[in-house]
Write a protein that holds these residues in place. Structure first.
Motif, short mmCIF file in Angstrom:
data_model
loop_
_atom_site.label_atom_id
_atom_site.label_comp_id
_atom_site.label_asym_id
_atom_site.label_seq_id
_atom_site.Cartn_x
_atom_site.Cartn_y
_atom_site.Cartn_z
N ARG A 1 -22.73 43.33 18.49
CA ARG A 1 -21.89 44.14 19.39
C ARG A 1 -21.51 45.62 18.63
O ARG A 1 -20.39 45.49 18.34
N PRO A 2 -22.39 46.19 18.32
CA PRO A 2 -22.05 47.49 17.51
C PRO A 2 -21.19 48.55 18.30
O PRO A 2 -20.80 49.33 17.55
N PHE A 3 -21.26 48.31 19.38
CA PHE A 3 -20.25 49.19 20.18
C PHE A 3 -18.84 48.78 20.68
O PHE A 3 -18.44 49.30 21.35
N GLU A 4 -18.60 47.64 20.35
CA GLU A 4 -17.39 46.88 20.57
C GLU A 4 -15.97 47.85 20.03
O GLU A 4 -15.25 47.84 20.63
N ASN A 5 -16.43 48.33 18.93
CA ASN A 5 -15.17 49.07 18.16
C ASN A 5 -15.65 49.88 17.00
O ASN A 5 -17.05 49.92 16.70
N LEU A 6 -15.04 51.07 16.53
CA LEU A 6 -15.27 51.64 15.65
C LEU A 6 -15.69 50.86 14.04
O LEU A 6 -16.70 51.29 13.67
N GLU A 7 -15.12 49.83 13.95
CA GLU A 7 -15.22 49.19 12.78
C GLU A 7 -16.99 48.74 12.69
O GLU A 7 -17.66 48.61 11.80
N ARG A 8 -17.26 48.02 13.85
CA ARG A 8 -18.38 47.49 14.17
C ARG A 8 -19.36 48.49 14.35
O ARG A 8 -20.86 48.53 13.74
N TYR A 9 -19.31 49.67 14.80
CA TYR A 9 -19.92 50.93 14.95
C TYR A 9 -20.30 51.32 13.59
O TYR A 9 -21.60 51.76 13.22
N ALA A 10 -19.40 51.30 12.80
CA ALA A 10 -19.61 51.74 11.29
C ALA A 10 -20.48 50.99 10.69
O ALA A 10 -21.33 51.49 9.79
N ARG A 11 -20.60 49.81 10.85
CA ARG A 11 -21.43 48.95 10.11
C ARG A 11 -22.98 49.23 10.80
O ARG A 11 -23.97 49.25 10.04
N PHE A 12 -23.00 49.42 12.03
CA PHE A 12 -24.35 49.96 12.92
C PHE A 12 -25.05 51.11 12.12
O PHE A 12 -25.91 51.23 11.69
N LEU A 13 -24.09 52.21 11.67
CA LEU A 13 -24.39 53.43 11.21
C LEU A 13 -24.74 52.86 9.60
O LEU A 13 -25.79 53.75 9.20
N ALA A 14 -24.09 51.82 8.94
CA ALA A 14 -24.49 51.67 7.73
C ALA A 14 -25.97 51.13 7.73
O ALA A 14 -26.87 51.16 6.78
N VAL A 15 -26.36 50.44 8.80
CA VAL A 15 -27.90 49.80 8.96
C VAL A 15 -28.61 51.15 9.13
O VAL A 15 -29.70 51.41 8.41
N GLN A 16 -28.32 52.18 10.02
CA GLN A 16 -28.94 53.25 10.12
C GLN A 16 -29.17 54.02 8.92
O GLN A 16 -30.42 54.71 8.54
N TYR A 17 -28.06 54.13 7.92
CA TYR A 17 -28.34 54.86 6.88
C TYR A 17 -29.30 54.13 5.95
O TYR A 17 -29.88 54.80 5.19
N GLY A 18 -29.28 52.79 5.81
CA GLY A 18 -30.24 52.17 4.89
C GLY A 18 -31.63 52.57 5.31
O GLY A 18 -32.44 52.90 4.39
N PHE A 19 -31.95 52.23 6.75
CA PHE A 19 -33.37 52.72 7.12
C PHE A 19 -33.72 53.91 6.88
O PHE A 19 -34.72 54.35 6.32
N HIS A 20 -33.04 54.95 7.20
CA HIS A 20 -33.17 56.50 7.07
C HIS A 20 -33.41 56.95 5.59
O HIS A 20 -33.90 57.90 5.36
N ARG A 21 -32.45 56.41 4.80
CA ARG A 21 -32.75 56.50 3.30
C ARG A 21 -34.04 56.12 2.73
O ARG A 21 -34.72 56.79 1.89
#
Length: 198
Positions: free
Chosen positions: A33-53
């Motif tokens: 549920r990455p778009f449920e709230n900003l905290e969970r979305y920030a975690r989704f961004l952390a996943v994206q950060y790891g992959f794109h890094r």
């Protein structure tokens, strides 16, 4: 039947050969549920950060740049970093080295990873709509989900046309497929690391 399979483009074969891994990843992300709230979305961004890094060095590689259109313009890592700042998130601590580093790039494997990155950008239209419910958009918090100026479909077609046109040996073809699979597995691992066991 074999002839028909062999005639399929490289991008179509990649889609077929990574379908199961891709499907498992999609379900794992939706379950968090990455778009449920900003905290969970920030975690989704952390996943994206790891992959794109992991793949950021690919966008500076001259050999790849000669093969794939507007490679540097497809880079999204800096946008993800800014999106994290926008939502008050922090870059995750990743103890492993990036998957690719300058001067140590196997081109066929890199093509498989870039296929996954570009495919995720094609599918980001839905994610951008969902992010709007959190007050985010292409200039705040969801920069990395924004479409390219020429549109997502054209951007994708240009990439796959170039990918499909590159001459490779059968051994190199296999490395492209393995690269695509490895990229999906890597993102799934990041989802587990960031959200917990999935």
């Amino acid at each position: 039947m074999t002839d028909l399979i062999e005639e399929r483009s490289r991008s179509k074969r990649l889609k077929d050969m990574t379908h199961e891994t891709h499907d498992r990843l999609d379900k794992a992300i939706v379950a968090q549920r990455p778009f449920e709230n900003l905290e969970r979305y920030a975690r989704f961004l952390a996943v994206q950060y790891g992959f794109h890094r992991d793949i950021d060095a690919l966008y500076d590689d001259p050999a790849l740049d000669a093969l794939l259109p507007d490679l540097s313009g497809r880079r999204r890592f800096s946008q993800i970093v800014q999106d994290l700042k926008d939502v008050g998130g922090e870059a995750p601590l990743i103890v492993t080295s990036p998957r690719f580093t300058h001067g140590e790039i196997d081109l066929p494997t890199a093509m498989g990873w870039l296929y996954v990155a570009e495919g995720s950008h094609l599918g980001a239209a839905f994610l951008l709509k969902w992010s709007a419910a959190l007050g985010l958009n292409e200039t705040h918090g969801a920069r990395h989900l924004a479409a390219s100026p020429e549109g997502r479909a054209r951007h994708w077609r240009e990439f796959t046309a170039a990918l499909d046109s590159i001459d490779l040996t059968p051994v190199e073809e296999a490395r492209v497929i393995e690269g695509g699979k490895a990229a999906f597995v890597r993102v799934h691992g990041l989802v587990r690391d960031v959200f917990g066991d999935v």
